[in-house]
Motif scaffolding. Structure first.
Motif, PDB file in Angstrom:
ATOM      1  N   MET A   1      15.168 -17.141  43.433  1.00  0.00           N
ATOM      2  CA  MET A   1      16.093 -17.517  44.488  1.00  0.00           C
ATOM      3  C   MET A   1      17.517 -17.148  44.078  1.00  0.00           C
ATOM      4  SD  MET A   1      16.046 -21.119  46.495  1.00  0.00           S
ATOM      5  CE  MET A   1      16.447 -22.063  45.080  1.00  0.00           C
TER       6      MET A   1
ATOM      7  N   SER B   1      21.360 -20.264  44.818  1.00  0.00           N
ATOM      8  CA  SER B   1      20.565 -20.869  43.757  1.00  0.00           C
ATOM      9  C   SER B   1      21.491 -21.771  42.955  1.00  0.00           C
ATOM     10  CB  SER B   1      20.003 -19.781  42.844  1.00  0.00           C
ATOM     11  OG  SER B   1      19.510 -20.350  41.657  1.00  0.00           O
TER      12      SER B   1
ATOM     13  N   ALA C   1      18.661 -26.647  45.398  1.00  0.00           N
ATOM     14  CA  ALA C   1      19.889 -25.899  45.685  1.00  0.00           C
ATOM     15  C   ALA C   1      20.534 -26.331  47.002  1.00  0.00           C
ATOM     16  CB  ALA C   1      19.599 -24.403  45.710  1.00  0.00           C
TER      17      ALA C   1
END
Length: 126
Positions: free
Chosen positions: A1, A23, A54
């Protein structure tokens, strides 16, 4: 991510050139804040997206931009996505958030004020 600029998929046109996938482990918070400012400058809006832990980072980024008068909130979407856990090999559910921020009326004025250095401002007065 990791942070990615997701290019538009075939058939979607110009839809996702202003998307930031955040992220909370890859980059510092203000990297994303400054990237979002640049995207707002270029595209008049930015879409912040995150999964799981996140999400708090995305909300913080959006609040920083809104509280500084740089952005207005256009849309907030929440959902749940199924992902395969690489460690355990099973499908897990992850929370997802997408926040779309638009350029505020004061954006250009505020960004220009930041770019004016004290030396430049004092020369203008003379």
């Amino acid at each position: 991510m990791a942070v990615e600029t997701v290019a538009a998929a075939a058939g979607e046109g110009e839809a996702q050139k202003n998307r930031i996938q955040v992220s909370n482990t890859k980059k510092p918070l203000f990297f994303y804040v400054n990237l979002a400012k640049r995207y707002i400058q270029q595209h008049n809006e930015v879409e912040l997206s995150a999964l799981g832990m996140a999400i708090t980072t995305v909300v913080t980024i959006a609040e920083i931009l809104k509280n500084n008068g740089l952005a207005i909130e256009k849309k907030v979407l929440t959902s749940t996505v199924s992902m395969k856990d690489e460690n355990k090999g099973r499908v897990v559910q992850k929370a997802k958030i997408e926040i779309v921020l638009g350029k505020s009326d004061k954006f250009d004025m505020l960004m220009n004020a930041v770019n004016v250095t004290p030396e430049t401002a004092s020369k203008d007065k003379e």
